[in-house]
Enzyme design. Structure first.
Site: not given
Ligand SMILES: NC(=O)c1ccc[n+]([C@@H]2O[C@H](COP(=O)([O-])OP(=O)(O)OC[C@H]3O[C@@H](n4cnc5c(N)ncnc54)[C@H](OP(=O)(O)O)[C@@H]3O)[C@@H](O)[C@H]2O)c1
Length: 231
Positions: A14, A137, A150, A152-154
């Site tokens: 989303s 991550s 966070y 710990a989860s990763k």
């Molecule tokens: N941003 C960073 O710096 C970074 C770095 C390393 C790894 N990551 C990883 O990359 C992934 C995406 O992160 P992002 O940065 O794109 O974050 P984001 O913009 O906050 O997007 C997170 C997405 O996960 C969805 N989500 C969360 N909880 C959910 C649930 N219970 N059921 C279904 N969907 C759920 C959200 O959907 P809704 O909003 O519709 O609820 C949203 O689409 C994550 O796993 C994060 O840990 C991010």
């Protein structure tokens, strides 16, 4: 595997990184199943995917709703690629973190990812195999102050994913753990991004390359960092 005509499920589509992955997969001809929760953000993703064209479906679902996830994946006629991307993060000192917060993070980032992985693997094993990409991550291999739950989860997701990879590889399901450094999204709130963060669109291209490596090759994990700015 080329992405043309493949069925690809992207969780957390989303917004942020998941939306960029869904867009890139669609551009390359995949049939994209874009899963998320927030209706406004889902509408934005729908509009963005519609401008690209091709076959896609918006799936409003919480990855923590085990029976909804199971029923949805079980009913799919086929599933070739899953990008297990949905995730949440919080910044707070250990001293101030309520127990419920670590439960909530583990519920989405580990248990939700586990259920999506298990159901996807069941479906892939019944059909032609496939590929599961778990978005961890660089926090899966290091500590970050004020982000203990966070991190710990990763770490847990990396362990789960490494084990699934060993378990499933001989049955035609490749499992890859993708471990990026900072990405320019709003995961920690609007305007909190790291100035050195990577673009979700660039990283989404990297994800599609992972799918397109020859089937004889399995990339088990990939650590991805921004290239330092040249002086
Ligand atoms: N941003 C960073 O710096 C970074 C770095 C390393 C790894 N990551 C990883 O990359 C992934 C995406 O992160 P992002 O940065 O794109 O974050 P984001 O913009 O906050 O997007 C997170 C997405 O996960 C969805 N989500 C969360 N909880 C959910 C649930 N219970 N059921 C279904 N969907 C759920 C959200 O959907 P809704 O909003 O519709 O609820 C949203 O689409 C994550 O796993 C994060 O840990 C991010």
């Amino acid at each position: 595997m080329t992405l043309k005509d493949k069925t690809v499920l992207v969780t957390g589509a989303s917004r942020g990184f998941g939306r960029a992955i869904a867009e890139e997969m669609l551009r390359l001809g995949a049939h994209v199943l874009a899963l998320g929760r927030d209706p406004v953000a889902m509408d934005e993703t729908r509009a963005s995917l519609a401008t690209i064209g091709g076959e896609f479906e918006m799936v409003t679902m919480d990855v923590c709703d085990e029976s909804a996830v199971t029923n949805y994946i079980t009913a799919l006629p086929c599933l070739d690629v899953v990008v297990n991307n949905a995730g949440i993060a919080h910044v707070q000192s250990l001293i101030e973190t309520p127990t419920q917060e670590i439960r909530d993070i583990l519920e989405v980032n580990v248990i939700g990812a586990f259920v999506v992985m298990r159901e996807s693997a069941r479906k892939m094993l019944q059909t032609n195999g496939g590929q599961i990409i778990n978005i961890a991550s660089d926090a899966a291999i290091r500590g970050i102050a004020r982000m203990g739950p966070y991190v710990a989860s990763k770490h847990a997701l990396l362990g789960l994913s490494r084990s699934m990879s060993l378990e499933l590889r001989q049955q035609g399901v490749r499992v890859t753990t993708f471990c990026p450094g900072p990405i320019s999204t709003d995961i920690l709130g609007s305007g909190t991004g790291d100035s050195n963060a990577m673009s979700p669109e660039d990283l989404a291209k990297t994800i599609t390359h992972l799918v397109e490596v020859p089937p004889e090759i399995e990339i088990q994990e990939l650590l991805v960092q921004p290239t330092p700015q040249r002086q």
